[in-house]
Write a protein that holds these residues in place. Structure first.
Motif, PDB file in Angstrom:
ATOM      1  N   VAL A   1       0.845  -1.203   0.000  1.00  7.37           N
ATOM      2  CA  VAL A   1       0.000   0.000   0.000  1.00  7.37           C
ATOM      3  C   VAL A   1       0.873   1.243   0.000  1.00  7.37           C
ATOM      4  O   VAL A   1       0.651   2.170  -0.787  1.00  7.37           O
ATOM      5  CB  VAL A   1      -0.977   0.002   1.200  1.00  7.37           C
ATOM      6  N   PHE A   2       1.892   1.280   0.871  1.00  6.39           N
ATOM      7  CA  PHE A   2       2.791   2.438   0.930  1.00  6.39           C
ATOM      8  C   PHE A   2       3.467   2.664  -0.418  1.00  6.39           C
ATOM      9  O   PHE A   2       3.569   3.791  -0.897  1.00  6.39           O
ATOM     10  CB  PHE A   2       3.864   2.263   2.010  1.00  6.39           C
ATOM     11  N   GLU A   3       3.966   1.598  -1.022  1.00 10.36           N
ATOM     12  CA  GLU A   3       4.662   1.704  -2.304  1.00 10.36           C
ATOM     13  C   GLU A   3       3.716   2.210  -3.396  1.00 10.36           C
ATOM     14  O   GLU A   3       4.091   3.070  -4.199  1.00 10.36           O
ATOM     15  CB  GLU A   3       5.270   0.358  -2.704  1.00 10.36           C
ATOM     16  N   THR A   4       2.504   1.703  -3.432  1.00 10.05           N
ATOM     17  CA  THR A   4       1.520   2.154  -4.419  1.00 10.05           C
ATOM     18  C   THR A   4       1.216   3.632  -4.237  1.00 10.05           C
ATOM     19  O   THR A   4       1.170   4.391  -5.211  1.00 10.05           O
ATOM     20  CB  THR A   4       0.231   1.314  -4.312  1.00 10.05           C
ATOM     21  N   LEU A   5       1.031   4.047  -2.996  1.00  9.81           N
ATOM     22  CA  LEU A   5       0.756   5.462  -2.726  1.00  9.81           C
ATOM     23  C   LEU A   5       1.943   6.340  -3.129  1.00  9.81           C
ATOM     24  O   LEU A   5       1.762   7.418  -3.705  1.00  9.81           O
ATOM     25  CB  LEU A   5       0.390   5.672  -1.260  1.00  9.81           C
ATOM     26  N   ARG A   6       3.166   5.886  -2.849  1.00  7.26           N
ATOM     27  CA  ARG A   6       4.360   6.646  -3.244  1.00  7.26           C
ATOM     28  C   ARG A   6       4.441   6.773  -4.767  1.00  7.26           C
ATOM     29  O   ARG A   6       4.731   7.849  -5.303  1.00  7.26           O
ATOM     30  CB  ARG A   6       5.630   5.978  -2.712  1.00  7.26           C
ATOM     31  N   LEU A   7       4.178   5.672  -5.470  1.00  7.40           N
ATOM     32  CA  LEU A   7       4.229   5.690  -6.930  1.00  7.40           C
ATOM     33  C   LEU A   7       3.169   6.623  -7.514  1.00  7.40           C
ATOM     34  O   LEU A   7       3.445   7.388  -8.440  1.00  7.40           O
ATOM     35  CB  LEU A   7       4.041   4.286  -7.494  1.00  7.40           C
TER      36      LEU A   7
ATOM     37  N   ASN B   1       1.736   9.181  -6.001  1.00  8.25           N
ATOM     38  CA  ASN B   1       2.099  10.551  -5.650  1.00  8.25           C
ATOM     39  C   ASN B   1       3.185  11.071  -6.588  1.00  8.25           C
ATOM     40  O   ASN B   1       3.105  12.194  -7.098  1.00  8.25           O
ATOM     41  CB  ASN B   1       2.561  10.615  -4.190  1.00  8.25           C
ATOM     42  N   GLN B   2       4.176  10.248  -6.832  1.00  3.94           N
ATOM     43  CA  GLN B   2       5.262  10.643  -7.736  1.00  3.94           C
ATOM     44  C   GLN B   2       4.723  10.884  -9.142  1.00  3.94           C
ATOM     45  O   GLN B   2       5.063  11.880  -9.785  1.00  3.94           O
ATOM     46  CB  GLN B   2       6.337   9.563  -7.745  1.00  3.94           C
ATOM     47  N   ALA B   3       3.876   9.989  -9.628  1.00  6.66           N
ATOM     48  CA  ALA B   3       3.315  10.138 -10.971  1.00  6.66           C
ATOM     49  C   ALA B   3       2.444  11.387 -11.066  1.00  6.66           C
ATOM     50  O   ALA B   3       2.517  12.133 -12.050  1.00  6.66           O
ATOM     51  CB  ALA B   3       2.505   8.894 -11.342  1.00  6.66           C
ATOM     52  N   LEU B   4       1.635  11.642 -10.053  1.00  7.28           N
ATOM     53  CA  LEU B   4       0.789  12.836 -10.051  1.00  7.28           C
ATOM     54  C   LEU B   4       1.632  14.105 -10.047  1.00  7.28           C
ATOM     55  O   LEU B   4       1.313  15.076 -10.745  1.00  7.28           O
ATOM     56  CB  LEU B   4      -0.153  12.825  -8.847  1.00  7.28           C
ATOM     57  N   ASN B   5       2.707  14.104  -9.294  1.00 11.09           N
ATOM     58  CA  ASN B   5       3.575  15.284  -9.230  1.00 11.09           C
ATOM     59  C   ASN B   5       4.369  15.500 -10.508  1.00 11.09           C
ATOM     60  O   ASN B   5       4.778  16.617 -10.794  1.00 11.09           O
ATOM     61  CB  ASN B   5       4.524  15.190  -8.038  1.00 11.09           C
ATOM     62  N   ASN B   6       4.599  14.442 -11.267  1.00 11.67           N
ATOM     63  CA  ASN B   6       5.398  14.544 -12.490  1.00 11.67           C
ATOM     64  C   ASN B   6       4.560  14.728 -13.749  1.00 11.67           C
ATOM     65  O   ASN B   6       5.110  14.866 -14.833  1.00 11.67           O
ATOM     66  CB  ASN B   6       6.279  13.307 -12.658  1.00 11.67           C
ATOM     67  N   THR B   7       3.248  14.719 -13.614  1.00 11.43           N
ATOM     68  CA  THR B   7       2.371  14.849 -14.763  1.00 11.43           C
ATOM     69  C   THR B   7       1.730  16.226 -14.748  1.00 11.43           C
ATOM     70  O   THR B   7       1.006  16.549 -13.816  1.00 11.43           O
ATOM     71  CB  THR B   7       1.271  13.765 -14.733  1.00 11.43           C
ATOM     72  N   PRO B   8       2.015  17.032 -15.765  1.00 14.61           N
ATOM     73  CA  PRO B   8       1.394  18.365 -15.783  1.00 14.61           C
ATOM     74  C   PRO B   8      -0.111  18.245 -15.988  1.00 14.61           C
ATOM     75  O   PRO B   8      -0.578  17.361 -16.703  1.00 14.61           O
ATOM     76  CB  PRO B   8       2.059  19.064 -16.971  1.00 14.61           C
ATOM     77  N   PHE B   9      -0.834  19.136 -15.327  1.00 13.94           N
ATOM     78  CA  PHE B   9      -2.286  19.151 -15.489  1.00 13.94           C
ATOM     79  C   PHE B   9      -2.603  19.548 -16.916  1.00 13.94           C
ATOM     80  O   PHE B   9      -2.086  20.539 -17.418  1.00 13.94           O
ATOM     81  CB  PHE B   9      -2.923  20.131 -14.507  1.00 13.94           C
ATOM     82  N   LYS B  10      -3.460  18.776 -17.541  1.00 13.02           N
ATOM     83  CA  LYS B  10      -3.854  19.076 -18.907  1.00 13.02           C
ATOM     84  C   LYS B  10      -5.299  19.560 -18.897  1.00 13.02           C
ATOM     85  O   LYS B  10      -6.148  19.018 -18.210  1.00 13.02           O
ATOM     86  CB  LYS B  10      -3.718  17.843 -19.766  1.00 13.02           C
ATOM     87  N   LYS B  11      -5.557  20.598 -19.676  1.00 18.16           N
ATOM     88  CA  LYS B  11      -6.911  21.133 -19.756  1.00 18.16           C
ATOM     89  C   LYS B  11      -7.811  20.122 -20.430  1.00 18.16           C
ATOM     90  O   LYS B  11      -7.384  19.317 -21.248  1.00 18.16           O
ATOM     91  CB  LYS B  11      -6.923  22.453 -20.519  1.00 18.16           C
ATOM     92  N   GLN B  12      -9.097  20.220 -20.074  1.00 14.02           N
ATOM     93  CA  GLN B  12     -10.077  19.334 -20.691  1.00 14.02           C
ATOM     94  C   GLN B  12     -10.194  19.655 -22.169  1.00 14.02           C
ATOM     95  O   GLN B  12     -10.062  20.811 -22.583  1.00 14.02           O
ATOM     96  CB  GLN B  12     -11.444  19.526 -20.037  1.00 14.02           C
TER      97      GLN B  12
END
Length: 153
Positions: A130-136, A138-149
């Protein structure tokens, strides 16, 4: 027939997690006499004392004007100090007062108890997964720029 995205379940899971965790934070924060954003401020200042308002805004992913109002309320409640930056007196740094430290500790203890109960219902051998999944995530969310709809036409 409409094609269903493989990420629908991910989105639904995130929405449910955000709602449930948000309610927990709201209940915990309000039980301590502060708002959720104020509890986030206290938490970050507990980890990073003597931080600037701009740096805190970046950490909390909010604008400085909204954050400034929340900080001012916490100053008025004697939970936060605003002190001149020792390196540049034109700026101020924020830190917890002794009352702020107590409030932050109380909120932290409440969250620890709740999360302890949550993890008690997850088999111990799955905790690290669970910890590893959450870390992954979080990392992916932080590294992905928000894209407009996509625009609807």
């Amino acid at each position: 027939m409409t094609k269903i995205s493989p990420y629908v379940n991910v989105r639904e899971t995130f929405q449910l997690l955000v709602r449930v965790f948000g309610m927990l934070q709201k209940d915990g924060a309000q039980g301590c006499g502060v708002s959720v954003i104020q509890s986030h401020i206290l938490y970050e200042l507990g980890k990073r004392p003597n931080i600037s308002l701009n740096d805190l805004a970046q950490l909390l992913m909010t604008d400085t004007s909204s954050l400034s109002r929340q900080v001012q309320q916490l100053v008025e409640l004697n939970l936060i100090n605003r002190l001149p930056d020792p390196n540049d007196r034109r700026y101020v740094v924020l830190s917890l007062t002794s009352d702020g430290e107590k409030k932050q500790l109380h909120i932290t203890e409440s969250m620890e108890l709740y999360l302890g109960d949550v993890f008690a219902s997850i088999p111990a051998e799955k905790h690290e997964q669970v910890f590893e999944t959450l870390r992954l995530m979080n990392q992916a969310l932080n590294n992905t720029p928000f894209k407009k709809q996509p625009s609807s036409q």
